[in-house]
Design a protein around this motif. Structure first.
Motif, mmCIF file in Angstrom:
data_model
loop_
_atom_site.group_PDB
_atom_site.id
_atom_site.type_symbol
_atom_site.label_atom_id
_atom_site.label_comp_id
_atom_site.label_asym_id
_atom_site.label_seq_id
_atom_site.Cartn_x
_atom_site.Cartn_y
_atom_site.Cartn_z
ATOM 1 N N PRO A 18 -49.221 15.968 -83.791
ATOM 2 C CA PRO A 18 -49.566 15.798 -82.370
ATOM 3 C C PRO A 18 -49.322 14.371 -81.884
ATOM 4 N N THR A 19 -49.585 13.386 -82.730
ATOM 5 C CA THR A 19 -49.335 11.996 -82.354
ATOM 6 C C THR A 19 -47.841 11.740 -82.213
ATOM 7 N N ALA A 20 -47.050 12.257 -83.148
ATOM 8 C CA ALA A 20 -45.595 12.079 -83.088
ATOM 9 C C ALA A 20 -45.020 12.774 -81.853
ATOM 10 N N TRP A 21 -45.556 13.927 -81.509
ATOM 11 C CA TRP A 21 -45.073 14.668 -80.344
ATOM 12 C C TRP A 21 -45.318 13.869 -79.055
ATOM 13 N N ILE A 22 -46.509 13.353 -78.897
ATOM 14 C CA ILE A 22 -46.837 12.558 -77.705
ATOM 15 C C ILE A 22 -46.014 11.277 -77.684
ATOM 16 N N ALA A 23 -45.865 10.637 -78.845
ATOM 17 C CA ALA A 23 -45.101 9.391 -78.923
ATOM 18 C C ALA A 23 -43.635 9.628 -78.566
ATOM 19 N N SER A 24 -43.080 10.747 -78.977
ATOM 20 C CA SER A 24 -41.675 11.028 -78.652
ATOM 21 C C SER A 24 -41.483 11.219 -77.152
ATOM 22 N N TRP A 25 -42.420 11.883 -76.489
ATOM 23 C CA TRP A 25 -42.296 12.051 -75.038
ATOM 24 C C TRP A 25 -42.528 10.739 -74.297
ATOM 25 N N ALA A 26 -43.454 9.918 -74.793
ATOM 26 C CA ALA A 26 -43.682 8.606 -74.184
ATOM 27 C C ALA A 26 -42.435 7.735 -74.334
ATOM 28 N N THR A 28 -39.390 8.790 -74.636
ATOM 29 C CA THR A 28 -38.373 9.338 -73.738
ATOM 30 C C THR A 28 -38.555 8.791 -72.327
ATOM 31 N N GLY A 29 -39.785 8.746 -71.844
ATOM 32 C CA GLY A 29 -40.049 8.203 -70.508
ATOM 33 C C GLY A 29 -39.708 6.724 -70.399
ATOM 34 N N VAL A 30 -40.051 5.961 -71.429
ATOM 35 C CA VAL A 30 -39.743 4.525 -71.423
ATOM 36 C C VAL A 30 -38.242 4.304 -71.442
#
Length: 92
Positions: A18-26, A28-30
């Motif tokens: 779950p942490t890796a999933w959120i970090a990957s989307w963050a 992507t936004g950056v």
């Protein structure tokens, strides 16, 4: 695919997922925001290169023609009269 789906249903994913999933989307936004800023800077630089010295965008009339837009058709006569290669010329 069915075996993978069954495995996911019966065994929970790793605790870090779950942490890796959120970090990957963050990330992507950056990266998207950085790309937008860099692309805008690149376009601005390219527009400044294309402008002649002393050119002010407010002074240019929107209907003014540039030298290339008013070129005569005779300037392009060589490219228009060139014939495409035929099968006979390609075989030689």
């Amino acid at each position: 695919m069915a075996l993978t789906a069954a495995e996911l249903m019966f065994r929970p994913p790793a605790a870090w997922w779950p942490t890796a999933w959120i970090a990957s989307w963050a990330l992507t936004g950056v990266l998207l925001a950085a790309w937008v800023l860099l692309r805008a800077a690149q376009k601005r630089d390219l527009r400044q290169i294309d402008r002649p010295p002393g050119h002010h965008p407010a002074a240019a009339a929107p209907s003014a023609y540039t030298e290339t837009e008013t070129a005569t058709p005779s300037a392009y006569a060589e490219t228009e009269t060139a014939t495409p290669p035929t099968c006979a010329t390609m075989d030689q």
